[in-house]
Design a protein around this motif. Structure first.
Motif, PDB file in Angstrom:
ATOM      1  N   PRO A   6       0.704  -1.279  -0.117  1.00 10.33           N
ATOM      2  CA  PRO A   6       0.056   0.091   0.084  1.00 10.33           C
ATOM      3  C   PRO A   6       0.801   1.150   0.195  1.00 10.33           C
ATOM      4  N   ASP A   7       0.265   2.230  -0.599  1.00 15.17           N
ATOM      5  CA  ASP A   7       0.735   3.701  -0.442  1.00 15.17           C
ATOM      6  C   ASP A   7       0.613   4.087   0.939  1.00 15.17           C
ATOM      7  N   LEU A   8       1.517   4.500   1.690  1.00 15.20           N
ATOM      8  CA  LEU A   8       1.277   4.942   3.118  1.00 15.20           C
ATOM      9  C   LEU A   8       1.808   6.330   3.422  1.00 15.20           C
ATOM     10  N   ARG A   9       1.996   7.022   2.220  1.00 16.85           N
ATOM     11  CA  ARG A   9       2.471   8.240   2.505  1.00 16.85           C
ATOM     12  C   ARG A   9       1.607   9.517   3.076  1.00 16.85           C
ATOM     13  N   ASP A  10       0.243   9.079   2.995  1.00 12.61           N
ATOM     14  CA  ASP A  10      -0.921   9.770   3.662  1.00 12.61           C
ATOM     15  C   ASP A  10      -1.306   9.420   5.102  1.00 12.61           C
ATOM     16  N   VAL A  11      -0.882   8.340   5.437  1.00 15.78           N
ATOM     17  CA  VAL A  11      -1.457   7.802   6.390  1.00 15.78           C
ATOM     18  C   VAL A  11      -0.599   8.319   7.721  1.00 15.78           C
ATOM     19  N   SER A  12      -1.019   8.269   8.941  1.00 14.85           N
ATOM     20  CA  SER A  12      -0.082   8.575  10.143  1.00 14.85           C
ATOM     21  C   SER A  12       0.900   7.545  10.125  1.00 14.85           C
ATOM     22  N   ARG A  13       2.091   7.867  10.612  1.00 12.17           N
ATOM     23  CA  ARG A  13       3.330   7.251  10.708  1.00 12.17           C
ATOM     24  C   ARG A  13       2.846   5.851  11.776  1.00 12.17           C
ATOM     25  N   ALA A  14       2.199   6.130  12.672  1.00  7.88           N
ATOM     26  CA  ALA A  14       1.973   4.888  13.797  1.00  7.88           C
ATOM     27  C   ALA A  14       1.019   4.061  13.009  1.00  7.88           C
ATOM     28  N   ASP A  15      -0.191   4.391  12.197  1.00  5.73           N
ATOM     29  CA  ASP A  15      -0.919   3.445  11.624  1.00  5.73           C
ATOM     30  C   ASP A  15      -0.124   2.762  10.184  1.00  5.73           C
ATOM     31  N   ALA A  16       0.721   3.476   9.694  1.00  5.00           N
ATOM     32  CA  ALA A  16       1.409   2.975   8.694  1.00  5.00           C
ATOM     33  C   ALA A  16       2.168   1.866   9.195  1.00  5.00           C
ATOM     34  N   TYR A  17       2.831   2.109  10.180  1.00  5.77           N
ATOM     35  CA  TYR A  17       3.911   1.037  10.516  1.00  5.77           C
ATOM     36  C   TYR A  17       3.045  -0.240  11.239  1.00  5.77           C
ATOM     37  N   ALA A  18       2.127   0.215  11.743  1.00  5.37           N
ATOM     38  CA  ALA A  18       0.965  -1.047  12.287  1.00  5.37           C
ATOM     39  C   ALA A  18       0.783  -1.917  10.949  1.00  5.37           C
ATOM     40  N   GLN A  19       0.335  -1.312   9.820  1.00  8.03           N
ATOM     41  CA  GLN A  19       0.086  -2.034   8.638  1.00  8.03           C
ATOM     42  C   GLN A  19       1.126  -2.926   8.210  1.00  8.03           C
ATOM     43  N   LEU A  20       2.454  -2.026   8.463  1.00 10.53           N
ATOM     44  CA  LEU A  20       3.666  -2.930   7.690  1.00 10.53           C
ATOM     45  C   LEU A  20       3.816  -4.050   8.559  1.00 10.53           C
ATOM     46  N   LEU A  21       3.517  -3.777   9.888  1.00 10.76           N
ATOM     47  CA  LEU A  21       3.896  -4.906  10.753  1.00 10.76           C
ATOM     48  C   LEU A  21       2.949  -6.108  10.557  1.00 10.76           C
ATOM     49  N   ASP A  22       1.668  -5.700  10.357  1.00  8.63           N
ATOM     50  CA  ASP A  22       1.086  -6.855   9.880  1.00  8.63           C
ATOM     51  C   ASP A  22       1.468  -7.519   8.595  1.00  8.63           C
ATOM     52  N   ARG A  25       4.317  -9.803   9.127  1.00 11.25           N
ATOM     53  CA  ARG A  25       4.037 -11.046   9.774  1.00 11.25           C
ATOM     54  C   ARG A  25       3.262 -12.126   8.906  1.00 11.25           C
ATOM     55  N   LEU A  26       2.338 -11.623   7.989  1.00 14.05           N
ATOM     56  CA  LEU A  26       1.888 -12.358   6.906  1.00 14.05           C
ATOM     57  C   LEU A  26       3.014 -12.885   6.018  1.00 14.05           C
ATOM     58  N   LEU A  27       3.885 -12.270   5.613  1.00 15.87           N
ATOM     59  CA  LEU A  27       4.938 -12.447   4.649  1.00 15.87           C
ATOM     60  C   LEU A  27       5.959 -13.432   5.380  1.00 15.87           C
ATOM     61  N   LEU A  28       6.397 -13.286   6.309  1.00 16.12           N
ATOM     62  CA  LEU A  28       7.544 -13.691   7.055  1.00 16.12           C
ATOM     63  C   LEU A  28       7.440 -14.679   8.312  1.00 16.12           C
ATOM     64  N   ASP A  29       6.130 -15.005   8.475  1.00 16.99           N
ATOM     65  CA  ASP A  29       6.004 -15.539   9.983  1.00 16.99           C
ATOM     66  C   ASP A  29       6.546 -16.818   9.783  1.00 16.99           C
ATOM     67  N   ASP A  30       6.640 -17.622   8.726  1.00 21.81           N
ATOM     68  CA  ASP A  30       7.202 -18.950   8.625  1.00 21.81           C
ATOM     69  C   ASP A  30       8.867 -19.017   8.245  1.00 21.81           C
ATOM     70  N   SER A  31       9.347 -17.773   8.200  1.00 18.23           N
ATOM     71  CA  SER A  31      10.676 -17.788   7.796  1.00 18.23           C
ATOM     72  C   SER A  31      11.606 -17.536   8.857  1.00 18.23           C
ATOM     73  N   THR A  32      12.749 -18.039   8.995  1.00 18.52           N
ATOM     74  CA  THR A  32      13.813 -17.385   9.765  1.00 18.52           C
ATOM     75  C   THR A  32      15.264 -17.041   8.746  1.00 18.52           C
ATOM     76  N   ASP A  33      14.979 -16.735   7.420  1.00 16.43           N
ATOM     77  CA  ASP A  33      15.876 -16.345   6.788  1.00 16.43           C
ATOM     78  C   ASP A  33      16.246 -14.922   6.677  1.00 16.43           C
ATOM     79  N   ALA A  34      17.544 -14.629   6.913  1.00 15.48           N
ATOM     80  CA  ALA A  34      17.669 -13.115   7.287  1.00 15.48           C
ATOM     81  C   ALA A  34      17.692 -12.485   5.860  1.00 15.48           C
ATOM     82  N   ILE A  35      18.175 -13.094   4.819  1.00 15.34           N
ATOM     83  CA  ILE A  35      18.301 -12.429   3.462  1.00 15.34           C
ATOM     84  C   ILE A  35      16.884 -12.142   2.987  1.00 15.34           C
ATOM     85  N   ALA A  36      15.898 -13.180   3.222  1.00 12.35           N
ATOM     86  CA  ALA A  36      14.554 -13.205   2.765  1.00 12.35           C
ATOM     87  C   ALA A  36      13.903 -12.003   3.702  1.00 12.35           C
TER      88      ALA A  36
END
Ligand code: SME
Length: 163
Positions: A6-22, A25-36
């Motif tokens: 998503p384009d998060l430039r117009d979202v508050s930084r707190a909301d933006a980082y909450a979305q990115l943390l989600d 989690r979705l993309l990397l929850d099963d991974s322990t690969d640092a490069i990935a």
């Protein structure tokens, strides 16, 4: 299909980082690969905020040398000594460094002349050792504040699962 960043430039930084943390989690929850993890987080942050350069410098000689890792943006320099520039300072002191005006930072390493402000966040592995720094450059003066420090430190906490 992978999700669209998503384009998060117009979202508050707190909301933006909450979305990115989600998304992380979705993309990397099963991974322990640092490069990935580095590649995925670089893409998420870079495209969500429209930064100039977003990526990682890896510790290749502890206490001495960083080398470029996965990133998005214009070409980054290949190697940085601990203690040099913003990245080397954050690595040597193992703390987040926020630079509102890169031209006022003694020893700043200019990889791209368009860079005006910068944040560098240390990244620690499962043993608590410094493994990399996350470096973000912005074409905007004073682009990074407390919400960025908090959000980015939460995102890089993911690397505590890697060795
Ligand atoms: N500006 C950084 C160097 C890395 S590039 O900006 C990608 C520094 O002073 O450490």
């Amino acid at each position: 299909m992978e999700p669209v960043i998503p384009d998060l430039r117009d979202v508050s930084r707190a909301d933006a980082y909450a979305q990115l943390l989600d998304m992380q989690r979705l993309l990397l929850d099963d991974s322990t690969d640092a490069i990935a993890g580095m590649a995925t987080l670089s893409a998420l942050l870079h495209h969500a905020f429209g930064h100039l350069w977003t990526g990682f410098y890896r510790v290749v000689t502890p206490g001495a040398l960083l080398r470029v890792g996965p990133y998005q943006g214009s070409l980054g320099c290949q190697e940085i000594l601990f203690g040099r520039g913003v990245c080397g300072t954050a690595a040597a002191e193992q703390r987040t460094v926020v630079v509102p005006d890169v031209h006022a930072f003694p020893g700043h390493i200019a990889c791209d002349a368009r860079s005006k402000s910068e944040i560098v966040v240390p990244v620690f592995d499962a043993t608590g050792a410094l493994m990399a720094v996350l470096d973000i450059d912005s074409p905007v003066h004073d682009a990074f504040g407390d919400a960025d420090v908090d959000g980015l430190e939460r995102l890089v906490a993911w690397f505590a699962r890697t060795t």
